[in-house]
Design an enzyme around this catalytic site. Structure first.
Site, short mmCIF file in Angstrom:
data_model
loop_
_atom_site.label_atom_id
_atom_site.label_comp_id
_atom_site.label_asym_id
_atom_site.label_seq_id
_atom_site.Cartn_x
_atom_site.Cartn_y
_atom_site.Cartn_z
N LEU A 36 0.83 -1.21 0.00
CA LEU A 36 0.00 0.00 0.00
C LEU A 36 0.87 1.26 0.00
CD1 LEU A 36 -2.54 -1.06 2.78
CD2 LEU A 36 -3.06 -0.79 0.34
N SER A 37 0.28 2.36 -0.38
CA SER A 37 0.94 3.66 -0.23
C SER A 37 1.23 3.87 1.26
CB SER A 37 -0.01 4.76 -0.75
OG SER A 37 0.55 6.02 -0.51
N SER A 39 3.31 2.02 2.99
CA SER A 39 3.67 0.76 3.65
C SER A 39 5.16 0.72 3.99
CB SER A 39 3.28 -0.44 2.78
OG SER A 39 3.92 -0.36 1.53
N GLY A 40 5.96 1.49 3.26
CA GLY A 40 7.41 1.50 3.52
C GLY A 40 8.25 1.00 2.35
N LYS A 41 7.66 0.86 1.18
CA LYS A 41 8.40 0.33 0.01
C LYS A 41 9.66 1.15 -0.27
CE LYS A 41 4.89 1.04 -2.80
NZ LYS A 41 3.95 1.66 -1.84
N SER A 109 1.90 -1.37 -7.39
CA SER A 109 1.59 -2.54 -8.26
C SER A 109 0.47 -3.37 -7.62
CB SER A 109 2.84 -3.36 -8.54
OG SER A 109 3.69 -3.53 -7.44
N1 LIG Z 1 -4.97 7.40 -6.60
C1 LIG Z 1 -3.77 7.06 -6.11
N2 LIG Z 1 -3.57 5.80 -5.65
C2 LIG Z 1 -2.38 5.45 -5.17
N3 LIG Z 1 -1.30 6.27 -5.13
C3 LIG Z 1 -1.45 7.54 -5.59
C4 LIG Z 1 -2.69 7.98 -6.09
N4 LIG Z 1 -2.55 9.28 -6.48
C5 LIG Z 1 -1.27 9.63 -6.22
N5 LIG Z 1 -0.62 8.59 -5.69
C6 LIG Z 1 0.83 8.64 -5.38
O1 LIG Z 1 1.46 7.85 -6.40
C7 LIG Z 1 2.28 6.84 -5.82
C8 LIG Z 1 1.94 5.46 -6.42
O2 LIG Z 1 2.42 5.35 -7.71
P1 LIG Z 1 2.75 3.91 -8.31
O3 LIG Z 1 3.34 4.15 -9.65
O4 LIG Z 1 3.55 3.14 -7.33
O5 LIG Z 1 1.30 3.26 -8.42
S1 LIG Z 1 0.83 1.97 -9.24
O6 LIG Z 1 1.84 0.91 -9.02
O7 LIG Z 1 0.75 2.33 -10.67
O8 LIG Z 1 -0.48 1.61 -8.68
C9 LIG Z 1 1.96 6.79 -4.37
O9 LIG Z 1 3.25 6.76 -3.77
P2 LIG Z 1 3.62 5.79 -2.54
O10 LIG Z 1 2.91 6.42 -1.38
O11 LIG Z 1 5.11 5.93 -2.47
O12 LIG Z 1 3.21 4.39 -2.81
C10 LIG Z 1 1.21 8.08 -4.05
O13 LIG Z 1 2.08 9.01 -3.46
N1 LIG Z 2 9.32 0.05 9.02
C1 LIG Z 2 8.89 1.29 9.26
N2 LIG Z 2 8.58 1.66 10.53
C2 LIG Z 2 8.12 2.93 10.78
N3 LIG Z 2 7.94 3.87 9.84
C3 LIG Z 2 8.23 3.55 8.58
C4 LIG Z 2 8.72 2.26 8.21
N4 LIG Z 2 8.92 2.23 6.87
C5 LIG Z 2 8.58 3.43 6.41
N5 LIG Z 2 8.17 4.24 7.42
C6 LIG Z 2 7.67 5.62 7.30
O1 LIG Z 2 6.40 5.52 6.68
C7 LIG Z 2 6.21 6.53 5.73
C8 LIG Z 2 5.92 5.92 4.35
O2 LIG Z 2 7.09 5.24 3.91
P1 LIG Z 2 7.43 5.13 2.37
O3 LIG Z 2 8.71 4.38 2.28
O4 LIG Z 2 7.34 6.46 1.71
O5 LIG Z 2 6.23 4.20 1.87
P2 LIG Z 2 5.77 3.83 0.39
O6 LIG Z 2 6.96 4.00 -0.51
O7 LIG Z 2 5.30 2.41 0.48
O8 LIG Z 2 4.66 4.80 0.09
C9 LIG Z 2 7.47 7.40 5.77
O9 LIG Z 2 7.21 8.51 6.59
C10 LIG Z 2 8.51 6.49 6.39
O10 LIG Z 2 9.49 7.20 7.10
#
Ligand SMILES: Nc1ncnc2c1ncn2[C@@H]1O[C@H](COP(=O)(O)OS(=O)(=O)O)[C@@H](OP(=O)(O)O)[C@H]1O
Ligand SMILES: Nc1ncnc2c1ncn2[C@@H]1O[C@H](COP(=O)(O)OP(=O)(O)O)[C@@H](O)[C@H]1O
Length: 201
Positions: A36-37, A39-41, A109
């Protein structure tokens, strides 16, 4: 989308992936982070890349947020656009594996079918699916970009986990508890790479 032209023929070149890998001293693989967004990827992939880089491993981190500023800037978050996003990134990752790199990708993804499509692009053992399993409530509490807040307020549509699906992997190569310390998670991934003889102990 246009299919490839039957008049375009594959050309093999004299330097092979195996030779490039030998020069690097390690294999080329993809560590495909999914979750998930929030999640810590990106954080875990970044910590792992730093450790690998310090150990002399040739790496590249493809991150969703960054790729969407360039290669995929024309794509949004409909199911079709996410599918095309993952297709393009999968092809880029495949080229990087052919270059002999340890590639880390950090994309939500959300669909099993697309992740499996990338798995099928690569040879056996070259695709390592990394499930960063963090409960939605925890991701939402982290909300570093304020996107969950916007999604809950109805200001952002098709947000993963809120009004767009996330299909958890059935059989990832590694399943991480995203609430553990980042250093511990990166350590688990290093152990896996050593165990599979992808990098040297
Ligand atoms: N509608 C919606 N749903 C999910 N995420 C959103 C959306 N709009 C913008 N964002 C931002 O875009 C990041 C996800 O992009 P991705 O290329 O990883 O998404 S995907 O794999 O095509 O589903 C995602 O980043 P991460 O939080 O790092 O996962 C969000 O910051
Ligand atoms: N294992 C963890 N424990 C606590 N906080 C975390 C951990 N991994 C990531 N974070 C924090 O969670 C937030 C989201 O992490 P992020 O790596 O940007 O996630 P994603 O790429 O899946 O969206 C950031 O503020 C990051 O510092």
């Amino acid at each position: 989308m246009a299919q490839h032209d039957e008049n375009v023929v594959w050309h093999d070149h004299p330097v092979t992936r195996e030779e490039r890998e030998q020069q690097h001293g390690h294999q080329g693989v993809v560590l495909w982070f999914t979750g998930l967004s929030g999640s810590g990827k990106s954080t875990v992939a970044g910590a792992l890349e730093q450790a690998l880089h310090r150990a002399g491993v040739n790496t590249y981190l493809l991150d969703g947020d960054n790729v969407r500023h360039g290669l995929c800037r024309d794509l949004g978050f409909s199911d079709d656009d996410r599918k095309e996003n993952i297709r393009r990134v999968g092809e880029v990752a495949k080229l990087m594996v052919d270059a002999g790199l340890v590639v880390l990708t950090a994309f939500i993804s959300p669909h099993r079918a697309e992740r499996n499509m990338v798995r099928d692009l690569l040879a056996e053992g070259q695709f390592i699916e990394v499930f960063v399993d963090t409960p939605l409530a925890v991701c939402e509490a982290r909300d570093p970009k304020g996107l969950y807040k916007k999604a809950r307020a109805g200001e952002l549509r098709n947000f993963t986990g809120i009004d767009s699906v996330y299909e958890a992997p059935d059989a990832p190569e590694i399943h991480l508890d995203g609430e553990q310390l980042v250093t511990k998670l990166a350590g688990q991934l290093l152990d896996l790479l050593r165990h599979r003889d992808i990098i040297r102990s």
